[in-house]
Design an enzyme around this catalytic site. Structure first.
Site, short mmCIF file in Angstrom:
data_model
loop_
_atom_site.label_atom_id
_atom_site.label_comp_id
_atom_site.label_asym_id
_atom_site.label_seq_id
_atom_site.Cartn_x
_atom_site.Cartn_y
_atom_site.Cartn_z
N ARG A 101 -13.05 -6.78 9.20
CA ARG A 101 -13.43 -5.59 8.45
C ARG A 101 -14.90 -5.56 8.09
O ARG A 101 -15.42 -4.53 7.65
CB ARG A 101 -12.65 -5.53 7.13
CG ARG A 101 -11.16 -5.47 7.29
CD ARG A 101 -10.51 -5.55 5.93
NE ARG A 101 -9.10 -5.81 6.01
CZ ARG A 101 -8.16 -4.85 5.95
NH1 ARG A 101 -8.50 -3.62 5.78
NH2 ARG A 101 -6.88 -5.17 6.04
N ASP A 145 -3.99 -0.27 -3.50
CA ASP A 145 -4.16 0.82 -2.52
C ASP A 145 -3.13 1.93 -2.73
O ASP A 145 -2.38 2.30 -1.84
CB ASP A 145 -4.14 0.28 -1.08
CG ASP A 145 -5.48 -0.36 -0.70
OD1 ASP A 145 -6.33 -0.56 -1.60
OD2 ASP A 145 -5.68 -0.66 0.49
N HIS A 179 -3.72 -8.17 -3.50
CA HIS A 179 -3.78 -7.16 -2.47
C HIS A 179 -4.25 -7.69 -1.13
O HIS A 179 -3.63 -7.48 -0.09
CB HIS A 179 -4.68 -6.00 -2.91
CG HIS A 179 -4.77 -4.93 -1.87
ND1 HIS A 179 -3.74 -4.06 -1.61
CD2 HIS A 179 -5.76 -4.62 -0.98
CE1 HIS A 179 -4.09 -3.26 -0.63
NE2 HIS A 179 -5.30 -3.57 -0.22
N HIS A 228 -2.37 -4.73 2.26
CA HIS A 228 -3.71 -4.50 2.82
C HIS A 228 -3.76 -4.23 4.33
O HIS A 228 -4.72 -3.67 4.81
CB HIS A 228 -4.56 -5.74 2.47
CG HIS A 228 -6.04 -5.61 2.64
ND1 HIS A 228 -6.74 -4.46 2.35
CD2 HIS A 228 -6.97 -6.52 3.05
CE1 HIS A 228 -8.03 -4.68 2.57
NE2 HIS A 228 -8.19 -5.91 3.00
N ASP A 230 0.82 -1.22 0.00
CA ASP A 230 0.00 0.00 0.00
C ASP A 230 0.86 1.27 0.00
O ASP A 230 1.82 1.37 0.77
CB ASP A 230 -0.88 0.05 1.26
CG ASP A 230 -1.80 -1.15 1.39
OD1 ASP A 230 -1.43 -2.26 0.95
OD2 ASP A 230 -2.90 -0.97 1.95
N HIS A 264 -1.08 4.52 -0.60
CA HIS A 264 -2.11 5.40 -0.04
C HIS A 264 -1.82 6.90 -0.12
O HIS A 264 -1.90 7.61 0.90
CB HIS A 264 -2.37 5.01 1.43
CG HIS A 264 -3.36 3.89 1.57
ND1 HIS A 264 -4.63 3.94 1.01
CD2 HIS A 264 -3.29 2.68 2.18
CE1 HIS A 264 -5.28 2.82 1.29
NE2 HIS A 264 -4.49 2.02 1.98
N ASP A 306 -6.32 7.24 -1.76
CA ASP A 306 -7.08 7.42 -0.51
C ASP A 306 -6.13 7.62 0.68
O ASP A 306 -4.97 7.24 0.64
CB ASP A 306 -8.00 6.23 -0.22
CG ASP A 306 -9.29 6.27 -1.05
OD1 ASP A 306 -9.65 7.36 -1.52
OD2 ASP A 306 -9.91 5.21 -1.21
N ARG A 307 -6.71 8.20 1.75
CA ARG A 307 -5.97 8.49 2.99
C ARG A 307 -5.01 9.65 2.81
O ARG A 307 -5.28 10.74 3.27
CB ARG A 307 -5.22 7.26 3.51
CG ARG A 307 -6.08 6.06 3.77
CD ARG A 307 -7.00 6.29 4.93
NE ARG A 307 -7.66 5.07 5.36
CZ ARG A 307 -8.51 5.03 6.39
NH1 ARG A 307 -8.79 6.12 7.05
NH2 ARG A 307 -9.08 3.91 6.71
N ASN A 317 -8.41 -2.81 -2.65
CA ASN A 317 -9.80 -2.50 -2.32
C ASN A 317 -10.09 -1.00 -2.36
O ASN A 317 -11.25 -0.60 -2.39
CB ASN A 317 -10.18 -3.09 -0.95
CG ASN A 317 -9.35 -2.52 0.17
OD1 ASN A 317 -8.13 -2.48 0.09
ND2 ASN A 317 -9.99 -2.05 1.22
N HIS A 318 -9.04 -0.19 -2.37
CA HIS A 318 -9.26 1.26 -2.46
C HIS A 318 -9.31 1.78 -3.89
O HIS A 318 -9.56 2.96 -4.10
CB HIS A 318 -8.21 2.02 -1.65
CG HIS A 318 -8.57 2.13 -0.20
ND1 HIS A 318 -9.34 3.14 0.31
CD2 HIS A 318 -8.30 1.31 0.84
CE1 HIS A 318 -9.53 2.96 1.60
NE2 HIS A 318 -8.90 1.85 1.95
MN LIG Z 1 -6.38 -2.51 1.39
#
Ligand SMILES: [Mn+2]
Length: 477
Positions: free
Chosen positions: A376, A247, A328, A403, A218, A220, A250-251, A279-280
């Site tokens: 999650r 990923d 991921h 992840h 990730d 991010h 995001d963030r 997943n992002h």
């Molecule tokens: Mn993830």
């Protein structure tokens, strides 16, 4: 001994609210001694929210309300959990309760209104979706005729192509927090969409004895840490291949910069620079965790639409020398899934709520055998026996996945058969974790770990949340 609420608060205070894992441990111990304490459940729910265990957070908030249905903070926590899980209607109901009980609470009112807005917007989207054939944004763009203003002195593609010079200039430009011209951004997006659409859902590559690949987890939106990876490990090239394991966005507040850099390198080195979907790289996540807002702030809603189309074409898994499988999230909710099943996945879509495509993006390993409900609230958790059976059936050595944030940037579990790598150090400016990347050589395919620390704050000082929606933040009510 009896652990008092004040003790727990002081423990959390000492850890500066950073050590959520420990907080969860302490609350769990406290709950063993006093299982009917709504406050402990509610507080552990908050710690789970902070560690992105939204399924567990929801369960704890629900439990707190079972114990005390007048505990208003419980409604707040449950609403936040549901928001994070994309269950907006359920969240709205709880915000309604909070607003009814506390009509003068401004924060509650703001959250209620924002949640209400999302519910209405979703209903509107559903209503128009049915009578409109999904057309590509590309068809409504006239990129050729977009003009680049004379006062733009930033990087431009050369004859419509990404070059080494362009990439170097673009990274410098981004470093100074300047914006790539929208024409260039569109050129990259349209080209990378075509390129990705030609790839299979499971990408298979061969590393020769003497060759090496770097696998990153990730990122991010932490652009400065991405640059640091290139500084430490060398720029991508034909002789320095990379795989970024989802990923990307995001963030962090520099998701646009990260993703345009990665897409640029994909265009420059299509066979030696690899990207997998996380997943992002999905609409639901981008709406909540910043990327959609960031693209709208830096460019337009239309450009976000195109990003979304491109994300749908990102491959879902990659296999190296028929021995190492990379994805991921992780493995599957059921046994018997083969590499051939992965090849057959029709991936050009938002991920479904269950099934192999969902699992590849969302699942997590667990230390105990078998499978469990996901912390999650999406997909599952899989144990070492699940990994063992999957590897054996598919004649693989081990899997590499990302992840999950890890203190050391990586973690080896399931007797070495399941490796996690995470490349966003000091995740969200507060987790204090290291980042890591993996070297894999054709000669032995053994993972070699390299750790690094964060270079700078990722979020703008005046935007502590970056572009993320404030609904996900718990205030002290
Ligand atoms: Mn993830």
């Amino acid at each position: 001994h009896y652990l008092k609420k004040q003790d727990i608060y002081s423990i959390m205070q000492q850890h500066g609210y950073k050590d959520y894992e420990n907080a969860i441990k302490y609350y769990s111990e406290a709950l063993e001694l006093n299982p009917s304490n709504a406050i402990y459940y509610s507080n552990r729910s908050l710690a789970y929210l902070r560690t992105e265990c939204y399924g567990y957070a929801l369960a704890d908030a629900t439990k707190a309300l079972e114990i005390d249905k007048n505990y208003i903070k419980g409604y707040y926590r449950r609403a936040t959990s549901n928001m994070a899980l994309g269950k907006f209607k359920a969240a709205l109901k709880d915000y309604e309760t909070v607003v009814r009980v506390r009509p003068n609470d401004k924060d509650a009112k703001m959250k209620y209104q924002e949640c209400n807005k999302i519910v209405k917007q979703k209903a509107f989207e559903r209503a128009i979706a049915s009578d409109e054939i999904k057309k590509s944004v590309v068809d409504s763009l006239d990129i050729e005729n977009m003009t680049i203003e004379d006062d733009y002195v930033g990087p431009k593609l050369e004859d419509g192509n990404v070059t080494v010079k362009f990439m170097e200039e673009m990274m410098e430009w981004f470093k100074d927090q300047k914006k790539l011209h929208r024409k260039c951004a569109y050129q990259i997006l349209v080209q990378v969409k075509d390129l990705l659409a030609k790839l299979p859902s499971l990408v298979e590559i061969t590393l020769k004895e003497t060759e090496k690949i770097t696998i990153c987890g990730d990122t991010h939106g932490q652009f400065y840490d991405l640059l640091n990876i290139f500084k430490l490990n060398g720029l991508p090239s034909e002789s320095n291949p990379y795989l970024f394991n989802g990923d990307f966005v995001d963030r962090g507040s520099f998701s646009v910069e990260v993703i345009l850099t990665l897409f640029g390198f994909k265009l420059l080195y299509p066979n030696d620079f690899h990207l997998l979907r996380g997943n992002h790289e999905t609409d639901n996540m981008n709406q909540m965790y910043g990327f959609e807002g960031e693209v709208k702030a830096k460019y337009t809603a239309q450009m976000f639409q195109l990003f979304s189309e491109v994300f749908q074409w990102l491959p879902l898994a990659q296999c190296i020398n028929n021995k190492v499988l990379i994805m991921h999230g992780g493995l599957f909710s059921e046994d018997g899934i083969t590499l051939d099943d992965l090849r057959k996945i029709e991936r050009n879509r938002q991920p479904p709520d269950s099934g192999p495509m969902c699992d590849l993006l969302w699942s997590d390993p667990q230390p105990q055998s078998g499978r469990s409900i996901s912390k999650r609230g999406v997909s599952c958790q899989f144990g070492p026996d699940v990994t063992e059976r999957f590897l054996e059936q598919n004649k693989l050595d081990y899997i590499v996945r990302s992840h999950e944030v890890k203190a050391e940037g990586y973690e080896v579990t399931h007797s070495g058969k399941c490796v996690t790598v995470f490349s966003a150090p000091n995740y969200c400016d507060q987790m204090g974790n290291k980042g890591a990347y993996i070297h894999l050589r054709g000669a032995d395919l053994k993972p070699e770990f390299h750790q690094f620390t964060a270079v700078v704050q990722q979020l703008h000082a005046n935007r502590p949340l970056g572009y993320q929606r404030p609904l996900l933040v718990q205030t002290n009510i």
